[in-house]
Scaffold this motif. Structure first.
Motif, PDB file in Angstrom:
ATOM      1  N   PRO A  12      47.994  48.147  46.157  1.00  0.00           N
ATOM      2  CA  PRO A  12      46.325  48.483  46.143  1.00  0.00           C
ATOM      3  C   PRO A  12      45.839  47.978  45.108  1.00  0.00           C
ATOM      4  O   PRO A  12      46.368  48.093  43.754  1.00  0.00           O
ATOM      5  CB  PRO A  12      46.657  50.055  46.286  1.00  0.00           C
ATOM      6  CG  PRO A  12      47.967  50.424  46.955  1.00  0.00           C
ATOM      7  CD  PRO A  12      48.740  49.130  46.488  1.00  0.00           C
ATOM      8  N   VAL A  13      44.487  47.591  45.050  1.00  0.00           N
ATOM      9  CA  VAL A  13      44.033  46.962  43.824  1.00  0.00           C
ATOM     10  C   VAL A  13      43.895  47.678  42.758  1.00  0.00           C
ATOM     11  O   VAL A  13      43.695  47.310  41.798  1.00  0.00           O
ATOM     12  CB  VAL A  13      42.479  46.273  44.433  1.00  0.00           C
ATOM     13  CG1 VAL A  13      41.584  45.731  43.335  1.00  0.00           C
ATOM     14  CG2 VAL A  13      42.790  45.245  45.728  1.00  0.00           C
ATOM     15  N   VAL A  14      43.367  48.919  43.210  1.00  0.00           N
ATOM     16  CA  VAL A  14      43.154  49.898  42.189  1.00  0.00           C
ATOM     17  C   VAL A  14      44.438  50.191  41.051  1.00  0.00           C
ATOM     18  O   VAL A  14      44.318  50.598  39.776  1.00  0.00           O
ATOM     19  CB  VAL A  14      42.835  51.308  42.669  1.00  0.00           C
ATOM     20  CG1 VAL A  14      43.842  52.044  43.372  1.00  0.00           C
ATOM     21  CG2 VAL A  14      42.006  52.378  41.486  1.00  0.00           C
ATOM     22  N   TYR A  15      45.569  49.895  41.676  1.00  0.00           N
ATOM     23  CA  TYR A  15      46.752  49.880  40.845  1.00  0.00           C
ATOM     24  C   TYR A  15      47.135  48.653  40.055  1.00  0.00           C
ATOM     25  O   TYR A  15      48.191  48.424  39.197  1.00  0.00           O
ATOM     26  CB  TYR A  15      47.918  50.661  41.458  1.00  0.00           C
ATOM     27  CG  TYR A  15      47.516  52.008  42.139  1.00  0.00           C
ATOM     28  CD1 TYR A  15      46.756  52.757  41.241  1.00  0.00           C
ATOM     29  CD2 TYR A  15      47.806  52.164  43.290  1.00  0.00           C
ATOM     30  CE1 TYR A  15      46.766  54.092  41.924  1.00  0.00           C
ATOM     31  CE2 TYR A  15      47.736  53.460  44.015  1.00  0.00           C
ATOM     32  CZ  TYR A  15      46.962  54.309  43.148  1.00  0.00           C
ATOM     33  OH  TYR A  15      46.687  55.515  43.617  1.00  0.00           O
ATOM     34  N   ALA A  16      46.860  47.436  40.769  1.00  0.00           N
ATOM     35  CA  ALA A  16      47.254  46.058  40.175  1.00  0.00           C
ATOM     36  C   ALA A  16      47.033  46.035  38.618  1.00  0.00           C
ATOM     37  O   ALA A  16      48.324  45.429  38.008  1.00  0.00           O
ATOM     38  CB  ALA A  16      46.523  45.129  40.872  1.00  0.00           C
ATOM     39  N   LYS A  17      46.026  46.174  37.937  1.00  0.00           N
ATOM     40  CA  LYS A  17      45.930  46.074  36.744  1.00  0.00           C
ATOM     41  C   LYS A  17      47.187  46.847  35.826  1.00  0.00           C
ATOM     42  O   LYS A  17      47.692  46.618  34.714  1.00  0.00           O
ATOM     43  CB  LYS A  17      44.475  46.306  36.095  1.00  0.00           C
ATOM     44  CG  LYS A  17      44.543  45.897  34.472  1.00  0.00           C
ATOM     45  CD  LYS A  17      43.089  45.910  34.303  1.00  0.00           C
ATOM     46  CE  LYS A  17      42.798  45.310  32.694  1.00  0.00           C
ATOM     47  NZ  LYS A  17      43.687  46.118  31.806  1.00  0.00           N
ATOM     48  N   LEU A  18      47.155  48.182  36.072  1.00  0.00           N
ATOM     49  CA  LEU A  18      48.044  49.131  35.543  1.00  0.00           C
ATOM     50  C   LEU A  18      49.270  48.657  35.708  1.00  0.00           C
ATOM     51  O   LEU A  18      50.200  48.649  34.569  1.00  0.00           O
ATOM     52  CB  LEU A  18      48.040  50.393  36.463  1.00  0.00           C
ATOM     53  CG  LEU A  18      46.903  51.367  36.059  1.00  0.00           C
ATOM     54  CD1 LEU A  18      46.905  52.651  37.086  1.00  0.00           C
ATOM     55  CD2 LEU A  18      46.534  51.818  34.589  1.00  0.00           C
ATOM     56  N   ILE A  19      49.698  47.980  36.622  1.00  0.00           N
ATOM     57  CA  ILE A  19      51.137  47.535  36.897  1.00  0.00           C
ATOM     58  C   ILE A  19      51.521  46.473  35.978  1.00  0.00           C
ATOM     59  O   ILE A  19      52.276  46.228  35.409  1.00  0.00           O
ATOM     60  CB  ILE A  19      51.502  47.130  38.432  1.00  0.00           C
ATOM     61  CG1 ILE A  19      51.419  48.534  39.238  1.00  0.00           C
ATOM     62  CG2 ILE A  19      52.683  46.305  38.523  1.00  0.00           C
ATOM     63  CD1 ILE A  19      51.448  48.037  40.673  1.00  0.00           C
ATOM     64  N   ARG A  20      50.557  45.350  35.923  1.00  0.00           N
ATOM     65  CA  ARG A  20      50.683  44.261  35.207  1.00  0.00           C
ATOM     66  C   ARG A  20      50.729  44.638  33.522  1.00  0.00           C
ATOM     67  O   ARG A  20      51.488  43.983  33.058  1.00  0.00           O
ATOM     68  CB  ARG A  20      49.429  43.239  35.465  1.00  0.00           C
ATOM     69  CG  ARG A  20      49.380  42.521  36.723  1.00  0.00           C
ATOM     70  CD  ARG A  20      48.563  41.051  36.723  1.00  0.00           C
ATOM     71  NE  ARG A  20      47.270  41.354  35.906  1.00  0.00           N
ATOM     72  CZ  ARG A  20      46.374  41.626  36.448  1.00  0.00           C
ATOM     73  NH1 ARG A  20      46.014  41.986  37.586  1.00  0.00           N
ATOM     74  NH2 ARG A  20      45.121  41.724  35.693  1.00  0.00           N
ATOM     75  N   ASP A  21      49.871  45.537  33.138  1.00  0.00           N
ATOM     76  CA  ASP A  21      49.780  45.974  31.913  1.00  0.00           C
ATOM     77  C   ASP A  21      50.909  46.503  31.340  1.00  0.00           C
ATOM     78  O   ASP A  21      51.675  46.353  30.412  1.00  0.00           O
ATOM     79  CB  ASP A  21      48.684  46.859  31.525  1.00  0.00           C
ATOM     80  CG  ASP A  21      47.380  46.072  31.718  1.00  0.00           C
ATOM     81  OD1 ASP A  21      47.393  44.865  31.436  1.00  0.00           O
ATOM     82  OD2 ASP A  21      46.329  46.817  31.602  1.00  0.00           O
ATOM     83  N   ALA A  22      51.776  47.314  32.476  1.00  0.00           N
ATOM     84  CA  ALA A  22      53.019  48.213  32.106  1.00  0.00           C
ATOM     85  C   ALA A  22      54.088  47.154  32.052  1.00  0.00           C
ATOM     86  O   ALA A  22      54.873  47.134  30.781  1.00  0.00           O
ATOM     87  CB  ALA A  22      53.393  49.130  33.320  1.00  0.00           C
ATOM     88  N   ALA A  23      54.046  45.931  32.755  1.00  0.00           N
ATOM     89  CA  ALA A  23      54.933  45.114  32.874  1.00  0.00           C
ATOM     90  C   ALA A  23      55.016  43.988  31.371  1.00  0.00           C
ATOM     91  O   ALA A  23      55.810  43.852  30.584  1.00  0.00           O
ATOM     92  CB  ALA A  23      55.102  43.920  33.683  1.00  0.00           C
TER      93      ALA A  23
END
Length: 420
Positions: free
Chosen positions: A71-82
């Motif tokens: 889901p687009v709303v979570y993509a940046k959170l996931i990238r930043d966490a990695a």
């Protein structure tokens, strides 16, 4: 003359190998060095249920958006966490595949307690429905990597989990949220990811950074146990699911036939699916990034003139005839689709980095609000609706969904390998 290939091996310097020997050498290397180079070799030496095979390394870490991806709303959170983890094995696709398996990106997901009926809601350790589990499948002959533990826990029963009682499964605590933390784990490892003063396990802005930090720590621990059954990433995934102490008890990833065979399946599923969570980047490749139409650019960004209410052109025009197919430039979610005043028929897409692209003066709109799109997805056809003197596509990049938040599209597109 014999052709040779040069291979770098740590600090020992280059070693020259006859080219005819290279396929043989590559075919038998299954050491920690191969894992360090990013080659995850699945199978061999686990048990009769495991067989060899390769998990392809993704060509990029550009997350696939939409129903089949993130889901687009979570993509940046996931990238930043990695990105916050210095362990190279922890990538955004890995975290995304893990979240999909844990909760199917549901921030309100809750595992089922041991004394509750499961019905079709999923099990204590697998919140997917029966239908979702069937769709994921569990083909025979696709095992996990690594051999037997090199000492440690003693008997075969202890290291395999076959002799362990099922109370470990029955006593496992209820887990909650998009990243499925237990209350005890959240109290110890949860962080305030969005700095709002609250550590909320049900808030993805807190849970996803916490997931990344936990996986990062587990990877560091896993790399200190090369004798355990499984590659470091597999061990970290098992540790996330079970807790590291249980992984120590098993001497690695549990066996498929043991008391925690479900964790074996969980690890295998994440390892198999994470390469599929990415899309190609750049060029006019469907799912990657592409220009919105095939045609030359016309009126540039911020050209001055009385034709515009602000005195400046807020986007870039593409000179194309009416009825030209208009495509989304990249992965995102449609937030506006329909009449837009002076813009005529328009579509606005929110991308995973929080930016927005706008496509205006359309003859007709195909996209609908809430639709997930990829680069190259058809969203409408160019026209001259609204305040337009002729058929063309007006295209904007914005920091918000509405008029007045425009930025120059040229550097934005260029950063994605696209040149006007």
């Amino acid at each position: 003359m014999i052709l040779v290939a040069t291979v770098e091996l740590g600090r020992a310097g280059p070693v020259k190998i006859p080219r005819w020997m290279v396929p043989v050498v590559v075919g038998v290397v299954v050491t920690p060095l191969s894992i360090g180079l990013g080659v995850l070799l699945l199978g061999a030496s686990d048990d009769s249920e495991a067989a060899g095979g390769h998990v392809p390394a993704p060509a990029s870490t550009e997350l696939k958006a939409g129903d089949v991806g993130v889901p687009v709303v979570y993509a940046k959170l996931i990238r930043d966490a990695a990105a916050d983890c210095d362990e190279k094995l922890l990538t955004a696709p890995v975290l995304a595949a893990q979240l999909k398996r844990e909760s199917n990106f549901n921030p309100r997901a809750r595992s089922v307690a041991a004394d509750e009926p499961t019905g079709d809601e999923g099990s204590l350790t697998d919140p997917r429905s029966e239908e979702e589990r069937a769709e994921d499948g569990n083909p025979a002959g696709e095992g996990l990597s690594g051999g037997e533990p090199a000492g440690g826990s003693g008997s075969e029963d202890a290291s395999s989990g076959e002799g362990l009682p099922d109370v470990a499964q029955a006593e496992r605590p209820v887990t909650r949220g998009i990243a499925q933390f237990s209350d005890a784990d959240w109290a110890a490892e949860g962080i305030d990811g969005n700095n709002d003063g609250v550590k909320d396990v049900l808030d993805p802005a807190d849970a996803i950074p916490s997931q990344g930090r936990r996986m990062c720590g587990l990877l560091r621990t896993a790399e200190q146990h090369p004798g355990y059954r499984g590659a470091p990433l597999e061990l970290a995934l098992a540790g996330y699911r079970l807790g590291w102490r249980t992984v120590e008890t098993y001497g690695g990833v549990p066996r498929a036939s043991g008391a925690d065979g479900e964790t074996y399946e969980y690890v295998k599923a994440v390892m198999k699916s994470y390469p599929k969570m990415v899309v190609p980047v750049g060029g006019a490749v469907s799912g990657g990034w592409t220009l919105p139409v095939e045609g030359p650019a016309g009126t540039p960004y911020h050209q001055q003139g009385s034709s515009w209410s602000t005195g400046l052109h807020t986007g870039v025009d593409f000179v194309v005839p009416g009825g030209t197919p208009v495509k989304a430039i990249g992965p995102g979610e449609v937030v506006t689709a329909g009449a837009g005043g002076d813009y005529g028929n328009q579509v606005v897409v929110r991308h995973e980095d929080g930016t927005f692209s706008q496509y205006a003066h359309l003859l007709d709109v195909k996209a609908v609000v809430g639709q997930s799109v990829q680069g190259g997805t058809l969203i409408g056809w160019s026209g001259e609706t609204g305040n337009a003197s002729g058929p063309h596509l007006h295209f904007e990049i914005r920091t918000g969904p509405a008029f007045g938040s425009d930025v120059s599209p040229v550097p934005y597109l260029r950063a994605r390998g696209l040149v006007l």
